[in-house]
Design an enzyme around this catalytic site. Structure first.
Site, PDB file in Angstrom:
ATOM      1  N   HIS A 289     -10.471  -3.501   3.871  1.00  0.00           N
ATOM      2  CA  HIS A 289     -11.283  -4.204   3.064  1.00  0.00           C
ATOM      3  C   HIS A 289     -12.734  -4.559   3.482  1.00  0.00           C
ATOM      4  CE1 HIS A 289      -7.138  -6.536   1.743  1.00  0.00           C
ATOM      5  NE2 HIS A 289      -7.286  -5.173   1.167  1.00  0.00           N
TER       6      HIS A 289
ATOM      7  N   CYS B 291       1.124  -1.185   0.035  1.00  0.00           N
ATOM      8  CA  CYS B 291       0.027  -0.046   0.025  1.00  0.00           C
ATOM      9  C   CYS B 291       0.740   1.231   0.081  1.00  0.00           C
ATOM     10  CB  CYS B 291      -1.013   0.092   1.185  1.00  0.00           C
ATOM     11  SG  CYS B 291      -2.214  -1.513   1.640  1.00  0.00           S
TER      12      CYS B 291
ATOM     13  N   GLU C  69     -27.807  12.480   7.615  1.00  0.00           N
ATOM     14  CA  GLU C  69     -27.088  13.352   8.807  1.00  0.00           C
ATOM     15  C   GLU C  69     -25.579  13.077   8.922  1.00  0.00           C
ATOM     16  OE1 GLU C  69     -26.888  15.839  12.093  1.00  0.00           O
ATOM     17  OE2 GLU C  69     -28.389  15.627  10.486  1.00  0.00           O
TER      18      GLU C  69
ATOM     19  N   HIS D 143     -12.448  -4.674  -4.002  1.00  0.00           N
ATOM     20  CA  HIS D 143     -11.198  -4.693  -3.017  1.00  0.00           C
ATOM     21  C   HIS D 143     -11.405  -3.995  -1.746  1.00  0.00           C
ATOM     22  CE1 HIS D 143      -6.614  -4.136  -3.064  1.00  0.00           C
ATOM     23  NE2 HIS D 143      -7.152  -3.913  -1.803  1.00  0.00           N
TER      24      HIS D 143
ATOM     25  N   HIS E  13      -6.381   2.037   4.844  1.00  0.00           N
ATOM     26  CA  HIS E  13      -6.739   1.307   3.783  1.00  0.00           C
ATOM     27  C   HIS E  13      -7.693  -0.261   4.322  1.00  0.00           C
ATOM     28  CE1 HIS E  13      -7.441  -1.320   0.399  1.00  0.00           C
ATOM     29  NE2 HIS E  13      -6.540  -2.129   0.534  1.00  0.00           N
TER      30      HIS E  13
END
Length: 235
Positions: free
Chosen positions: A109, A89, A130, A186, A107
């Site tokens: 999943h 990443c 809201e 992903h 990140h």
């Protein structure tokens, strides 16, 4: 990659130290079901130092000694933990830092993110809810309002995480008001000015993604006008 252990960069009794926070948040995200096994990741920026969770370590078992530390200016590692690989990443995290001057990038999943990426084409939109008020406008001061529309771009997945870099950078550029990018089939990348804001944005977005899926199941358009749901026939 040479093994260089600079323990002073990650050893701290301060619970708010980036190396400690990454471990805490990885456990939280694991418990929330947003990451499983060694998937997903998080990075925190402190000045010119970038702290990055490694590849190959189960998120609920992460410890500060596992952290990679990078110099943002040179993109060189200042600390490489023994026998661990850098997160795939990393190029995506760097995109958030260099293009948006982010303070942290997350990140996950999340299943909500994956399902939404299958229900929408190029962008996800939701309005008149809201929780949208937790997200920043970015292109101008302040936060989105109840009547505003939240827009999150969706990019196509690739076989290798690092190959997402170009499309993620393009999405960040094309959607300057977005604080997240969905990756089809992903997960999602979310960033913020600080780690705490990134956490809030991630939580708010996941709530909205889950809500959007449920609304679609009931035949309600998540970005529909107020009152449009009254025309929905429940079966």
């Amino acid at each position: 990659m040479p093994e260089t252990n600079v323990d002073s960069l990650v050893a701290s009794h301060d619970p708010t130290h980036p190396a400690n926070l990454i471990c805490e948040l990885c456990r939280l995200f694991y418990n929330n079901g947003w990451v499983t096994g060694t998937g997903g990741g998080i990075s925190i920026r402190e000045g010119d130092l970038i702290y990055i969770a490694p590849s190959g370590v189960q998120k609920e078992r992460m410890v500060p000694d596992n952290m990679f530390v990078m110099d943002l200016a040179t993109k060189e590692y200042l600390r490489v933990p023994k026998s661990l690989k850098p997160s795939a990443c990393t190029p995506l995290f760097l995109a958030a830092y260099t293009i948006r001057n982010a303070g942290a990038c997350i990140h996950t999943h999340s299943q909500n993110a994956v399902v939404v990426s299958l229900l929408y084409d190029k962008v996800f939109t939701i309005a008149n809810i809201e929780q949208i008020k937790a997200l920043p406008k970015i292109v101008e001061p302040g936060y989105l309002g109840f009547f505003d529309t939240l827009t999150i771009p969706i990019i196509e997945n690739t076989a290798h995480e690092e190959d997402l870099k170009d499309s993620l950078e393009q999405a960040i550029t094309d959607y300057p008001s977005a604080t997240a990018v969905l990756v089809r089939r992903h997960g999602i990348y979310v960033w913020g000015e600080t780690v705490w804001k990134a956490k809030v944005y991630n939580e708010a977005i996941d709530y909205l993604l889950e809500l959007a899926v449920k609304m679609r199941q009931l035949g309600i358009q998540p970005d529909g006008a107020i009152g449009s749901e009254r025309n929905t026939r429940l079966v």
